[in-house]
Design an enzyme around this catalytic site. Structure first.
Site, PDB file in Angstrom:
ATOM      1  N   GLY A 176       2.888  -6.944 -12.350  1.00  0.00           N
ATOM      2  CA  GLY A 176       3.464  -6.427 -11.116  1.00  0.00           C
ATOM      3  C   GLY A 176       2.637  -5.305 -10.536  1.00  0.00           C
ATOM      4  O   GLY A 176       1.711  -4.797 -11.183  1.00  0.00           O
ATOM      5  N   PRO A 177       2.947  -4.899  -9.322  1.00  0.00           N
ATOM      6  CA  PRO A 177       2.210  -3.806  -8.672  1.00  0.00           C
ATOM      7  C   PRO A 177       2.357  -2.503  -9.451  1.00  0.00           C
ATOM      8  O   PRO A 177       3.273  -2.340 -10.263  1.00  0.00           O
ATOM      9  CB  PRO A 177       2.879  -3.697  -7.287  1.00  0.00           C
ATOM     10  CG  PRO A 177       3.602  -4.986  -7.094  1.00  0.00           C
ATOM     11  CD  PRO A 177       3.996  -5.456  -8.450  1.00  0.00           C
ATOM     12  N   PRO A 178       1.467  -1.550  -9.220  1.00  0.00           N
ATOM     13  CA  PRO A 178       1.568  -0.255  -9.912  1.00  0.00           C
ATOM     14  C   PRO A 178       2.865   0.462  -9.564  1.00  0.00           C
ATOM     15  O   PRO A 178       3.327   0.434  -8.428  1.00  0.00           O
ATOM     16  CB  PRO A 178       0.348   0.528  -9.384  1.00  0.00           C
ATOM     17  CG  PRO A 178      -0.589  -0.503  -8.878  1.00  0.00           C
ATOM     18  CD  PRO A 178       0.260  -1.637  -8.380  1.00  0.00           C
ATOM     19  N   GLY A 179       3.449   1.108 -10.570  1.00  0.00           N
ATOM     20  CA  GLY A 179       4.621   1.941 -10.343  1.00  0.00           C
ATOM     21  C   GLY A 179       5.939   1.213 -10.314  1.00  0.00           C
ATOM     22  O   GLY A 179       6.967   1.808  -9.974  1.00  0.00           O
ATOM     23  N   LYS A 207       6.710  -1.257 -15.382  1.00  0.00           N
ATOM     24  CA  LYS A 207       6.302  -2.095 -16.504  1.00  0.00           C
ATOM     25  C   LYS A 207       6.281  -1.295 -17.801  1.00  0.00           C
ATOM     26  O   LYS A 207       6.846  -1.716 -18.815  1.00  0.00           O
ATOM     27  CB  LYS A 207       4.918  -2.703 -16.226  1.00  0.00           C
ATOM     28  CG  LYS A 207       4.872  -3.580 -14.987  1.00  0.00           C
ATOM     29  CD  LYS A 207       3.516  -4.209 -14.778  1.00  0.00           C
ATOM     30  CE  LYS A 207       2.455  -3.182 -14.448  1.00  0.00           C
ATOM     31  NZ  LYS A 207       2.697  -2.509 -13.159  1.00  0.00           N
ATOM     32  N   THR A 208       5.641  -0.138 -17.764  1.00  0.00           N
ATOM     33  CA  THR A 208       5.587   0.698 -18.960  1.00  0.00           C
ATOM     34  C   THR A 208       6.970   1.245 -19.308  1.00  0.00           C
ATOM     35  O   THR A 208       7.304   1.411 -20.481  1.00  0.00           O
ATOM     36  CB  THR A 208       4.595   1.856 -18.743  1.00  0.00           C
ATOM     37  OG1 THR A 208       3.332   1.326 -18.340  1.00  0.00           O
ATOM     38  CG2 THR A 208       4.418   2.664 -20.008  1.00  0.00           C
ATOM     39  N   HIS A 238      -1.976   7.736  23.344  1.00  0.00           N
ATOM     40  CA  HIS A 238      -2.199   6.751  22.272  1.00  0.00           C
ATOM     41  C   HIS A 238      -0.891   6.426  21.542  1.00  0.00           C
ATOM     42  O   HIS A 238      -0.542   5.253  21.369  1.00  0.00           O
ATOM     43  CB  HIS A 238      -3.234   7.312  21.288  1.00  0.00           C
ATOM     44  CG  HIS A 238      -3.677   6.341  20.241  1.00  0.00           C
ATOM     45  ND1 HIS A 238      -4.918   5.777  20.231  1.00  0.00           N
ATOM     46  CD2 HIS A 238      -3.030   5.825  19.164  1.00  0.00           C
ATOM     47  CE1 HIS A 238      -5.030   4.959  19.195  1.00  0.00           C
ATOM     48  NE2 HIS A 238      -3.885   4.985  18.531  1.00  0.00           N
ATOM     49  N   GLU A 239      -0.169   7.459  21.121  1.00  0.00           N
ATOM     50  CA  GLU A 239       1.075   7.230  20.375  1.00  0.00           C
ATOM     51  C   GLU A 239       2.157   6.630  21.272  1.00  0.00           C
ATOM     52  O   GLU A 239       2.945   5.789  20.828  1.00  0.00           O
ATOM     53  CB  GLU A 239       1.565   8.539  19.756  1.00  0.00           C
ATOM     54  CG  GLU A 239       0.598   9.181  18.776  1.00  0.00           C
ATOM     55  CD  GLU A 239       0.221   8.266  17.625  1.00  0.00           C
ATOM     56  OE1 GLU A 239       1.011   7.352  17.293  1.00  0.00           O
ATOM     57  OE2 GLU A 239      -0.872   8.431  17.068  1.00  0.00           O
ATOM     58  N   HIS A 283       1.647   2.904  21.361  1.00  0.00           N
ATOM     59  CA  HIS A 283       2.254   2.217  20.212  1.00  0.00           C
ATOM     60  C   HIS A 283       3.753   2.020  20.426  1.00  0.00           C
ATOM     61  O   HIS A 283       4.302   0.931  20.203  1.00  0.00           O
ATOM     62  CB  HIS A 283       2.039   3.043  18.932  1.00  0.00           C
ATOM     63  CG  HIS A 283       0.656   2.963  18.375  1.00  0.00           C
ATOM     64  ND1 HIS A 283       0.039   1.780  18.059  1.00  0.00           N
ATOM     65  CD2 HIS A 283      -0.221   3.943  18.056  1.00  0.00           C
ATOM     66  CE1 HIS A 283      -1.165   2.020  17.569  1.00  0.00           C
ATOM     67  NE2 HIS A 283      -1.352   3.325  17.564  1.00  0.00           N
TER      68      HIS A 283
END
Length: 659
Positions: free
Chosen positions: A232-235, A238-239, A455-456, A459
């Site tokens: 799976g992705p980090p974080g 799993k550990t 610019h913002e 968006h």
């Protein structure tokens, strides 16, 4: 455990003992060579100088051997400036007891006759001949050999220590570095501490139950899995799942990292694998957990251009043999974790070795709420804090990200002098983690500030007009981290993405540069992150997802991760030109689409930018005042909007367009 006790009770040679031995030797030489410890600090004198002191009635006593004589002066003589340098001992005290000088003797008979004459004349109180001692001379010869022997013994003890010792223990370098956990260790993590991950916990819990009650499964012919791979992705936890297994299982649990096998010496990795499984079999049934197994489990023969023997491959071969070889033991289960399963060797993933691959995905909104509740337990929080609201504001966050948000919120609240952590502290923490620290003291010229605002606002305007663009939450031109402004969105959590959704997102991303073109008829470098994002999206549509009509249903994505070792691309030069053309066509098409939308709403764009320059931060309500209600909003988004109105500042979204 008895072995550990024996090791602990074994005598250990301390370096301080070695230093003490050296000092002891020095003291012995002083005692046996000089008859005792001498702090008088005598100075050398010539034989003629001694006779001069003797004739002038300054000498009180003389002790001598066949080669050397110690001279003791009278107290009255010590008062003169001639003997000022010998009037103090090594501690700075009056050197009354002496000796004050020493001299070498040539002819012992003549020297002794001279002393006898001086005593007869009353010039010398007394003299004494001391027997020669062989101990000082003998120790001076033996001392170097004794010190070398002690040093050799010290180094051998250091190098042949236990496997858990320091890095200088050469003889234990082939021993396993695994840390052993059992029921006597203080393991506080259990499955109750692991929020979400229901499917992964179910499979992991089944392995724990098998080790506790194997007859439940073996009675009907079932066999224990040899291994389980957490992917799976980090974080994502799993550990943490492995720690929960260590806390739940009543069997020995060996934990180590994949890099612990790797060493500069040839054969060390394979030796450590053998020693690890030997220890695990001695304590079977047991569990071995290897974190970041991709450090040792990469596919063989893919990165060995020299043709030389690869130590990592030898380690992997030994691991494969131990897991399911000729003499393998079925009472040892191997758990491993990685976020790069695509680079692992196929032999490692086959049934009989890692029988199960447990995918630990990013948490959904329900699981994020559970994770928040776990991490909020030790935090003093406000009573009105709603964990469901926090879960909605953190889409795409992993368990580690949520833990970081909770800790950062507590730090922010403490910095403000609060007694409890409030909702606004969590929203500020999300802003801090995603966008970086606010830099309100950054010098921005009025022209630059207007360009950033346009610019913002671009968006915000484009995303407001597109159906599949993520709902806008907030727009800001306050510098934060490396960005000069940001637009914050609350994306919909989708399992699959359709082409029109990706195109709308690309168009909204290009809205910033398009706004600069429409208002100023110029473009700037502020759209770097936008261009990077849309280029990756367009390349993924063309080369990975097969969403391009010109190339058709084809993908150049390799899930095995072997493409990185190839020297050539998996397509021709002609196809490469088509890919480049289609990527550019997609991006330019959405850029032109954004320009058309902004030209139709140019007045509203300028009005929005003016409000943004005045306030520096605008919210969804401000866009509704200008553009009217957004027809694409869903019930859940409106519910989030209601929650947002309760805060004075809203910073709720990890999807940010940074400029």
């Amino acid at each position: 455990m008895s072995n550990n006790k024996n090791n602990n009770s074994k005598f250990k040679l301390s370096p301080w003992l070695f230093y003490g031995l050296f000092i002891g030797m020095f003291l012995l030489i002083s005692i046996f060579s000089g008859g005792g410890l001498d702090f008088s600090n005598p100075r050398p004198a010539s034989l003629s100088k001694f006779y001069q002191y003797l004739d002038s009635n300054q000498v009180a006593k003389v002790t001598f051997t066949n080669t050397k004589a110690n001279i003791f002066l009278k107290e009255k003589a010590l008062e003169s400036k001639t003997h000022e340098k010998v009037s103090k001992d090594v501690f700075g005290k009056p050197n009354i007891k002496g000796p004050q000088y020493y001299t070498e003797i040539g002819n012992i008979e003549l020297f002794q006759k001279t002393l006898e004459e001086a005593r007869t004349k009353g010039l010398l109180n007394d003299y004494e001949k001391e027997p020669d001692s062989m101990w000082g001379e003998l120790l001076s010869i033996l001392l170097p050999f004794l010190l070398l022997g002690a040093f050799w013994l010290f180094m051998m003890r250091r190098m042949s220590g236990n496997s858990g010792g320091g890095g200088g223990q050469i003889f234990s370098i082939g021993k396993s570095k695994a840390k052993l956990f059992d029921e006597k260790n203080d393991i506080k993590v259990t499955f109750e501490n692991v929020a979400g991950l229901e499917g992964a916990k179910e499979e992991i819990q089944e392995i724990v139950e098998f080790l506790k009650t194997p007859e439940k499964y073996t009675s009907i012919g079932g066999k224990i899995p040899k291994g389980a791979l957490l992917v799976g992705p980090p974080g994502t936890g799993k550990t943490l799942l492995a720690k929960a297994v260590a806390g739940e299982a009543k069997v020995p649990f060996f934990s180590l990292s994949g890099s612990d096998f790797v060493e500069m010496f040839v054969g060390v990795g394979a030796s450590r694998v053998r020693d690890l499984f030997k220890q695990a079999k001695e304590k079977s049934p047991s569990i071995i957990f290897i974190d970041e197994i991709d450090a040792v489990g990469r596919a063989r023969g893919k990165n060995n251009f020299t043709g030389a023997n690869d130590e990592r491959e030898n380690t992997l071969n030994q691991l494969l043999t131990e897991m399911d070889g000729f003499g393998s033991n079925s009472n040892v289960i191997v758990l491993a974790a990685t976020n790069r399963a695509d680079v692992l060797d196929k032999a490692l993933l086959r049934p009989g070795r890692f029988d199960r691959q447990i995918y630990v995905d990013l948490p959904d909104i329900r699981e994020r709420k559970e994770i928040f509740e776990v991490h909020l337990k030790p935090i003093k929080k406000a009573e009105e804090l709603d964990t469901e609201f926090l879960a909605k504001q953190t889409p795409g966050f992993s368990g580690a990200d949520i833990a970081n948000v909770c800790n950062e919120a507590a730090l922010i609240a403490a910095r403000k002098g609060k007694k409890a952590v409030e909702k606004q502290d969590f929203l500020d923490a999300v802003d801090r983690i995603i966008g970086g620290l606010e830099k309100k003291n950054k010098i921005v010229t009025p022209e630059e500030k207007r360009a950033i605002a346009i610019h913002e606002a671009g968006h915000a305007t484009v995303s407001w007009m597109l159906e599949h663009a993520a709902p806008l939450v907030k727009v800001t031109i306050v510098p934060r981290g490396q960005s000069l402004g940001a637009a914050w969105y609350l994306p919909e959590e989708r399992l699959i993405v359709r082409p029109e959704q990706m195109l709308d997102e690309m168009c909204a991303t290009m809205g910033g540069r398009a706004a600069e073109k429409v208002i100023f008829d110029k473009i700037s470098t502020g759209a770097l992150s936008d261009l990077e994002k849309v280029t990756k999206q367009a390349r993924a549509m063309v080369t990975i997802y097969g969403l391009n009509d010109k190339l058709g249903n084809i993908t150049y994505y390799d899930s095995s991760g072997q493409n990185e070792y190839n020297f050539s691309k998996p397509y021709s030069e002609e196809t490469a030109q088509i890919i480049d053309f289609e990527i550019s066509k997609l991006i330019e098409g959405q850029y032109q689409r954004a320009i058309n939308i902004l030209q139709e709403n140019k007045d509203k764009l300028v009005e929005l930018a003016d409000i943004l320059i005045e306030r520096e931060v605008i919210f969804k309500d401000d866009l509704e005042d200008i553009f009217g209600k957004r027809p694409f909003d869903k019930g859940e988004v409106k519910l989030v909007e209601k929650e947002q109105k309760e805060s004075t500042q809203l910073n709720e979204n990890p999807n940010v367009e940074n400029e």
